[in-house]
Enzyme design. Sequence first.
Site, short mmCIF file in Angstrom:
data_model
loop_
_atom_site.label_atom_id
_atom_site.label_comp_id
_atom_site.label_asym_id
_atom_site.label_seq_id
_atom_site.Cartn_x
_atom_site.Cartn_y
_atom_site.Cartn_z
N PRO A 1 14.96 -0.31 16.54
CG PRO A 1 16.30 -1.55 17.98
CD PRO A 1 15.32 -1.70 16.86
CD GLU A 2 14.13 3.73 11.94
OE1 GLU A 2 14.55 4.73 11.33
OE2 GLU A 2 12.97 3.32 11.85
NE ARG B 1 20.08 6.38 -14.54
CZ ARG B 1 19.80 7.56 -15.09
NH1 ARG B 1 20.58 8.59 -14.85
NH2 ARG B 1 18.77 7.70 -15.88
NE ARG C 1 10.54 -11.04 14.26
CZ ARG C 1 10.17 -10.31 13.21
NH1 ARG C 1 9.68 -9.12 13.40
NH2 ARG C 1 10.30 -10.77 12.01
#
Length: 286
Positions: A2-3, A154, A112
């Site tokens: 799930p994003e 960076r 999980r």
Amino acid sequence: MPELPEVETIVRGLRAKITHLKFSKVAVNLNKCVQESPQFFASSLEGRRILFVERRGKNIIIRLSRGNTLLIHLRMTGGLRWVPSHAPMEKQTHVVFSFRGHPWQLRFLDSRQFGRLSVEKSGAGGNLDSLADLGPEPLEISAMEFAARVRSKRRAIKPMLLDQHFLAGVGNIYADEALHRAQIHPRQRVEVLEDKILRRLYYALRQVLRGAIRAGGTSVRTYVDANGSAGGFQKLLRVYGREGGACRSCGTSILREKVGGRSSFYCPRCQRILKKDRSLSRKFIA
DNA sequence: CTGCATGTTAGGTT
DNA sequence: CAACCTAACATGCA
């Protein structure tokens, strides 16, 4: 899994179902899923009314009466189900929420057991301590802000997109999809990228996230929304999970490679690493 | 059997 | 401090 788009889909579905309902009983079957003691967790919710449901990054935020907030993070395999109370308990159901005078329940499942639920007092302006370090929402910041944020770092582009302090809500699938659409290699150093390319990435990312929300998310493994419906964006994926498949733009075989410890799918022809422009820097020195 | 998988965090190194 | 790497979490699947 799930994003941002999957969590947004779940939140939209939930909002329509549970707003204004009042928690009656909260049953915790697996203690480790809740941050606090199960007793404290349940008693902080029971008797409180749901005011509204929102999303921040990959977090589900359920605002309650008397200043409490229920926070849910599904991590990899967590899920929510809105079902009739008499429906058989699916295995791995760890928390069950019942509502006063309502015949349906909200259930939290997680094979999980990485997902987490917690209750928190909202601070000034509704701020939540545990979400304070999240970066901005990719669908809310401007192209200028995005470019400025990238310029302050960076590092390689993909781990940066996955960093929740940098942007909130982007995960492995949408990072790869946005980079392919913007024609940027996942290992590309950001300090080399020009404004034009950063703008392209910004719009690619938004386009991918919006498209995925419209499709109801991506169902690659276990993801379904709170009603049990699968999403449709897996049909629109251009690189994620397509190792060895033909690039939809140029036909080249999609590669898979670890970047920052996560599998990354990309087209070696469309997504080339750009090197620092030496002629430019030499002119600068002269 | 082995190895790998979405997310996050903690802990260590450079 | 910033960037980076690895392990851990627990289970299912190829």
